[in-house]
Design a protein around this motif. Structure first.
Motif, short mmCIF file in Angstrom:
data_model
loop_
_atom_site.label_atom_id
_atom_site.label_comp_id
_atom_site.label_asym_id
_atom_site.label_seq_id
_atom_site.Cartn_x
_atom_site.Cartn_y
_atom_site.Cartn_z
N LYS A 159 0.84 -1.20 0.00
CA LYS A 159 0.00 0.00 0.00
C LYS A 159 0.88 1.25 0.00
CE LYS A 159 -3.88 -2.04 2.56
NZ LYS A 159 -4.73 -1.91 3.77
N SER A 160 0.46 2.25 -0.75
CA SER A 160 1.22 3.48 -0.85
C SER A 160 0.50 4.59 -0.11
CB SER A 160 1.41 3.87 -2.32
OG SER A 160 2.09 5.10 -2.42
N TYR A 161 1.25 5.31 0.71
CA TYR A 161 0.71 6.44 1.47
C TYR A 161 1.60 7.66 1.20
CZ TYR A 161 -1.76 2.80 4.07
OH TYR A 161 -2.53 1.73 4.43
N GLN A 162 1.02 8.67 0.58
CA GLN A 162 1.73 9.93 0.37
C GLN A 162 1.33 10.85 1.52
OE1 GLN A 162 3.90 10.41 -2.29
NE2 GLN A 162 4.57 12.25 -1.19
N CYS A 178 -3.01 12.66 3.78
CA CYS A 178 -2.56 11.33 3.35
C CYS A 178 -3.32 10.99 2.09
CB CYS A 178 -2.81 10.30 4.45
SG CYS A 178 -2.33 8.61 3.97
N ASN A 179 -2.59 10.83 1.01
CA ASN A 179 -3.20 10.54 -0.29
C ASN A 179 -4.28 11.56 -0.65
OD1 ASN A 179 -1.50 8.32 -0.48
ND2 ASN A 179 -3.05 6.86 0.22
#
Length: 301
Positions: A159-162, A178-179
């Motif tokens: 999972k990607s969290y910006q 976040c995202n």
């Protein structure tokens, strides 16, 4: 309340009231959850984690509750660590994100020995501390770190969290995005049983986590688990209050369910019962004594 004021245990211990309004029930609940995420109270315990968990309960959200709701759904008590989160990996990602910011500050310390400066990698292992040493590990990668903008790309289990936040280190309330979605959480270091752990709280869920390098995580696994002391031979006060009665004497044999003591708190009498059969060894607290949480009332043989 006011600065320096005493929070009493004899009457109403309410110190604040939070009121929100929205276009409908769901909107009001969402706003209340967001407000509780940023509501910081320290120095005393509060019921904020329980309120946050209550707002997330499906039956409360749909309006299916009554005066027996707590007894039905929280009969064994409440623990913030047991509250399910919509996305538990977000808590892990936030722990890694904040740790990366701490390491960035450490790497900027002046006077470092040439050739031995602090170097911060991208691979980390987040260890979520569990009951009785049952910890969980998660491989995390923190990349694209930008100190000025306070943003990083965090990968947890695919999972990607910006994540982006300008919260200062040491600040409990952490606000950011976040995202692309705004969030408010609480992050503290050294408040749990492990002084090196980060405590992350969001939407009623709370975890204590330690962030290591891959090598550090391997070494941490070799550390033996130290079990906490056995408190089954003690009757502890579950709340602050006034001990109005001790119903047993030293040497007396008691059976499970037998009345042991009575504590008065908030104008209510709370009866403490024996959890198991045993023999009373020593009365530690006397009738009329003001008790604190977890204070020993009596010992069993």
């Amino acid at each position: 309340v006011y600065e320096g004021g005493e929070i009493p245990m004899y009457y109403d211990s309410m110190i604040a009231k939070l009121i929100v309004h929205g276009t409908d029930r769901n909107d009001a609940i969402a706003k209340m959850r967001a407000a509780l995420n940023g509501f910081v109270i320290r120095g005393i315990s509060s019921n904020i984690p329980f309120q946050a968990a209550l707002l997330a309960h499906p039956k409360f959200v749909t309006g299916q509750f009554n005066t027996g709701f707590i007894a039905e759904h929280y009969a064994k008590g409440f623990s913030a660590e047991d509250v399910p989160h919509d996305d538990p990996d977000f808590l892990v990602a936030l722990a890694a994100f904040m740790h990366r910011r701490y390491r960035a500050r450490a790497s900027g310390i002046s006077g470092q020995l040439a050739g031995h400066e602090v170097k911060v990698g991208e691979q980390f292992v987040v260890v979520t501390l569990g009951h009785e040493g049952q910890n969980q590990q998660a491989q995390v990668m923190v990349s694209d770190f930008e100190g000025k903008s306070g943003s990083s790309a965090v990968m947890v289990g695919g999972k990607s969290y910006q994540i982006s936040s300008n919260a200062t280190l040491g600040q409990i309330r952490v606000q950011g995005s976040c995202n692309g979605q705004g969030f408010t959480a609480q992050v503290e270091r050294g408040v749990g049983k492990n002084p090196l752990a980060l405590r992350i709280a969001h939407n009623g869920t709370q975890i204590d986590a330690m962030v290591f390098s891959p090598l550090g995580a391997q070494l941490y696994q070799l550390m033996p688990y130290k079990a906490p002391p056995d408190l089954s031979k003690y009757l502890l006060s579950p709340m602050p209050g006034l001990l109005v009665d001790v119903a047993v004497q030293p040497g007396q044999t008691v059976q499970a369910g037998e009345k042991l003591a009575v504590i008065e708190a908030m104008k209510m009498e709370n009866i403490l019962f024996a959890a198991q059969d045993g023999v009373v060894g020593k009365i530690v607290a006397g009738k009329g004594e003001s008790l604190t949480v977890d204070q020993v009332i009596l010992e069993f043989q």
